[in-house]
Design an enzyme around this catalytic site. Structure first.
Site, short mmCIF file in Angstrom:
data_model
loop_
_atom_site.label_atom_id
_atom_site.label_comp_id
_atom_site.label_asym_id
_atom_site.label_seq_id
_atom_site.Cartn_x
_atom_site.Cartn_y
_atom_site.Cartn_z
N ASP A 34 -7.13 -0.72 10.93
CA ASP A 34 -8.59 -0.97 10.98
C ASP A 34 -9.32 0.05 11.85
O ASP A 34 -10.00 -0.31 12.82
CB ASP A 34 -8.88 -2.37 11.50
CG ASP A 34 -8.31 -3.47 10.63
OD1 ASP A 34 -8.29 -3.29 9.40
OD2 ASP A 34 -7.88 -4.50 11.18
N GLU A 200 -12.35 -7.91 1.65
CA GLU A 200 -12.60 -7.95 3.09
C GLU A 200 -12.90 -6.54 3.58
O GLU A 200 -12.96 -5.59 2.81
CB GLU A 200 -11.39 -8.53 3.84
CG GLU A 200 -10.11 -7.71 3.70
CD GLU A 200 -8.93 -8.34 4.40
OE1 GLU A 200 -9.04 -9.49 4.85
OE2 GLU A 200 -7.88 -7.68 4.49
#
Length: 321
Positions: A34, A200
């Site tokens: 991420d 997401e």
């Protein structure tokens, strides 16, 4: 660590034939999950933040590295009173009113007991961060969304936060003028109607006449223990709209709230399951797409994921790696 050297799935071979570029070379500290990027204007140093170690971060003089570990943004964890407040996720970094903002998520894997928090610093130096706790975006099993994966965008002086994961996928909420707290009701901007609603990690980027909503689709993790069916692994999709607040469609005109989404990057060659992406305007390389991916020649474990990036070609009106 577990290593699995497997034959590439059919989807990966198809992607290779499609012609995706390989990630640019990374040197130094390249294991990541991420990622989010920013460049400090005072000295041109790049800062890269990521999931783990209470938001770990690294610096480099170039996107190519070498990346050097700095430490943790919040070494004592978050003040948000939820499980997972010492295992912070999915940072998103911005420079607002002479401060560096890092938004983060507090949750545990597979849970809807989640919240989005904020830490700020004037310099991004180690030990300079102040935790402000929740920005008022929170979820539980009583809600239809999940409050993780924050991503902020500023539109004509107004801030909006994108967030969400699975359940009802990706939502948006208007923020206050300081971008420190939600100031309105959340609404859905992307939804995949089938299965587990596997969308997401959204990131919104303005280019030309459009706002582009990038997001990750599929299964992100634990490839070393349970490899997804071909095509079900992480890949990056996009929809666009002339408005930042809705009506996003893919290249075929299908609404992003009805399963639409054009693939930007998927498994190819030694790249498997790219996702957790963002977009950055670099003074040297132009607009880039950055992400984490599994390098099949290194290993499939979550703690072996690598930092990747490519330049984006906008000549078709859609982002092409």
């Amino acid at each position: 660590m577990h290593f699995r050297h497997l034959a590439l799935p059919v989807a990966s071979l198809a992607a290779l034939a499609y012609g995706y570029a390989n990630p640019e070379t990374c040197s130094g500290e390249c294991v990541i999950y991420d990622p989010t990027l920013i460049r400090r204007s005072s000295d041109g140093t790049y800062f890269r933040f990521s999931t783990g170690n209470e938001i770990s971060y690294c610096t480099a003089s170039s996107l190519l590295g070498p990346w050097t570990s700095v430490g943790s943004v919040l070494p004592d964890g978050s003040s948000i009173d939820l499980d997972g407040n010492t295992d912070l996720w999915a940072p998103d970094v911005h420079y607002i009113d002479d401060l560096y903002y890092v938004y983060y998520a507090v949750s545990t894997f597979g849970s809807q007991d989640s919240a989005i928090g904020l830490a700020t610093s004037a310099t991004m130096d180690l030990g300079s961060w102040t935790d402000h706790g929740s920005v008022g975006i929170q979820s539980s099993s009583a809600k239809i969304y999940n409050a993780i994966d924050p991503s902020l965008i500023e539109v004509d002086g107004t801030y909006y936060m994108q967030f969400g994961s699975f359940w009802d996928d990706i939502y948006q909420v208007k923020m206050n003028s300081a971008a420190t707290a939600a100031s309105g009701s959340s609404y859905n901007i992307a939804y995949y109607p089938d299965g587990t609603h596997p969308e997401e990690g959204s990131y919104m980027y303005a280019y030309g006449d459009y706002y582009y909503l990038f997001y990750s689709w599929g299964i992100c993790c634990s490839y070393d223990t349970d490899l997804p069916a071909s095509g079900q692994e992480y890949h990056i999709k996009v929809c666009r709209s002339t408005s930042a607040t809705g009506d996003f469609v893919d290249a075929d005109g299908t609404a992003c709230t009805d399963g639409g989404g054009t693939i930007v990057l998927e498994s190819h060659g030694e790249v498997y399951g790219p996702g957790g992406q963002g977009v950055y305007d670099d003074p040297t390389y132009g607009t880039i797409l950055y992400y984490a991916y599994t390098n099949t020649s290194i290993g499939y474990a979550d703690d072996e994921k690598q930092f990747g990036w490519n330049t984006i070609d906008w000549s078709t009106g859609w982002p092409v790696v």
